[in-house]
Design an enzyme around this catalytic site. Structure first.
Site, PDB file in Angstrom:
ATOM      1  CG  ASN A 166      -2.120   0.667  -0.845  1.00 24.71           C
ATOM      2  OD1 ASN A 166      -2.412  -0.330  -0.514  1.00 24.71           O
ATOM      3  ND2 ASN A 166      -2.563   0.789  -2.207  1.00 24.71           N
ATOM      4  CG  ASP A 167      -0.118  -4.114   2.607  1.00 25.24           C
ATOM      5  OD1 ASP A 167      -0.615  -4.242   4.226  1.00 25.24           O
ATOM      6  OD2 ASP A 167       0.228  -4.926   2.151  1.00 25.24           O
ATOM      7  CG  ASN A 183      -0.815  -2.949  -4.186  1.00 25.40           C
ATOM      8  OD1 ASN A 183      -1.138  -2.492  -2.852  1.00 25.40           O
ATOM      9  ND2 ASN A 183      -1.724  -2.845  -4.394  1.00 25.40           N
ATOM     10  CG  ASP A 210      -3.309  -5.101  -5.138  1.00 26.93           C
ATOM     11  OD1 ASP A 210      -3.668  -5.207  -3.754  1.00 26.93           O
ATOM     12  OD2 ASP A 210      -4.951  -4.767  -5.004  1.00 26.93           O
ATOM     13  CG  ASN A 211      -2.935  -6.394  -0.288  1.00 23.32           C
ATOM     14  OD1 ASN A 211      -2.032  -5.144   0.191  1.00 23.32           O
ATOM     15  ND2 ASN A 211      -4.479  -5.988  -0.246  1.00 23.32           N
ATOM     16  CB  ILE A 260      -4.795  -5.422   8.231  1.00 23.33           C
ATOM     17  CG1 ILE A 260      -4.690  -6.953   7.507  1.00 23.33           C
ATOM     18  CG2 ILE A 260      -5.772  -4.928   8.639  1.00 23.33           C
ATOM     19  CD1 ILE A 260      -6.095  -7.588   8.024  1.00 23.33           C
ATOM     20  CG  HIS A 268      -6.093  -0.118   1.914  1.00 24.41           C
ATOM     21  ND1 HIS A 268      -5.775   1.271   1.221  1.00 24.41           N
ATOM     22  CD2 HIS A 268      -5.568  -0.772   1.046  1.00 24.41           C
ATOM     23  CE1 HIS A 268      -5.439   1.065   0.077  1.00 24.41           C
ATOM     24  NE2 HIS A 268      -5.698  -0.101  -0.251  1.00 24.41           N
TER      25      HIS A 268
END
Length: 367
Positions: free
Chosen positions: A170-171, A226, A272-273, A119, A117
């Protein structure tokens, strides 16, 4: 009308009002009422990928982009054999001409049960490099897998880290050769529990710090924690809360790893990321309409708008933010990350087998 009937009527009315308020809160948080006035285009080129290139991290010194991917729809479908679906890590040689940019696999054979997921990359003072990857194995607990990176960019399995506090991770943000932060996007892996948490906007997600030996809760009260990333000097940590559409900024104690909230900004989109660029600015892949994203998750033909927000942080808090890319879903649906490299940004997505290489504008626009 009897007294009992009147009481029952009041109870029903109260339930209707409460349900209406909860529905309005959830739909607002999910972008149901969000209007998009215009698309904000960029000059993009498609890089063919495997399904689900969800996260991207760039080694700017060596000119290599690492991509995390696995076929989420194949796993969601639950078809026979789906438990054997394995994800992978890929690289793009950014030193090559853009027309030659392509993904090539760098996944080691171990671990065999690997579904990456989020990285992150850690570069030590001695130049030693490690890649950290959140993994959701088909069997067993949530893990953070750590890989050593050779000079040529190939990966060698180093270790697996798990902990009871890794619930629905998640991250990951690497801050040392074996220390990192991870986000728990929910307080449970149970699908019904997650659905109820999302609808009620319960703030039960958190950030976990693992110092290389043990894990502890570093920050909490997120609706859906997230993306997470640390500043280049490690002195700040940034967390994206998707359901509250908020970017949180934490001051980090370098000695203890403790986090102290110092700033936050409601960006009005499902963040999100996060990618921290060399100039300190942030790129955030975002979902302006989360309801459309949920529809896209179940149906590839259902479009989900994709947005890139650029955040320029102020020296003492504050700063400014704006949109540098916004597509209604025809060019990219379900974006998850934007990673900057010079005047280019690489856009990844949750489901479809493409990465976009796009021009990166410095002009911040309203949408």
């Amino acid at each position: 009308m009897s007294k009992n009937w009147r009481i029952a009527g009041y109870v029903v009315l109260a339930l209707v009002i409460v349900a209406s308020v909860l529905a309005w809160r959830f739909l607002s948080a999910a972008g149901y009422f969000t209007g998009i006035r215009q698309e904000i285009a960029a000059d993009c080129r498609v890089i063919e990928a495997v399904p689900g290139p969800e996260d991207i991290v760039i080694d700017h010194e060596r000119g290599i982009a690492y991509v995390s991917a696995y076929d989420r729809r194949a796993v969601q479908a639950g078809a026979p054999g789906s438990e054997a679906v394995r994800g992978g890590l890929y690289a793009i040689d950014l030193k090559a001409p853009q027309t030659d940019w392509a993904l090539y696999p760098v996944t080691p054979n171990a671990p065999a049960d690997f579904r990456p997921h989020g990285i992150d990359l850690h570069v030590g003072a001695d130049g030693a490099r490690r890649l950290f990857a959140v993994s959701h194995p088909a069997a067993g607990p949530e893990k953070v897998e750590i890989f050593d990176i050779a000079r040529d960019g190939t990966l060698t399995y180093a270790q697996s880290v798990t902990d009871p506090l890794f619930v629905s991770i998640n991250d990951v943000a690497a801050v040392g050769p074996d220390s990192f932060y991870v986000t728990n996007d929910h307080a449970s892996k149970n699908g019904l529990h997650q659905l109820v948490s999302n609808i009620l906007l319960l703030r039960n997600a958190n950030v976990i710090y693992h110092d290389g030996t043990a894990a502890r809760i570093a920050a909490g009260r997120f609706a859906l924690a997230n993306g997470i990333e640390a500043s280049a000097d490690g002195g700040e940590v940034y967390v994206a809360d998707t359901m509250s559409m908020t970017l949180h900024v934490f001051e980090r104690d370098l000695a203890t790893g403790n986090l102290k909230g110092v700033d936050m900004a409601r960006l009005g989109t499902g963040v999100d990321n996060i990618d921290v660029q060399p100039d300190g600015s942030l790129l955030i892949g975002s979902h302006p309409k989360l309801m459309d994203f949920l529809g896209h998750a179940g149906d590839p033909a259902a479009l989900s708008p994709s947005q890139v927000v650029r955040v320029e942080l102020g020296a003492n808090g504050g700063g400014k933010a704006g949109t540098i890319y916004l597509d209604l879903g025809a060019e990219m649906s379900g974006i998850s990350v934007a990673a900057g490299y010079g005047d280019v940004m690489l856009l990844g997505q949750v489901f479809e087998p493409e990465v976009l290489a796009c021009t990166q504008s410095k002009e911040l626009k309203a949408w």
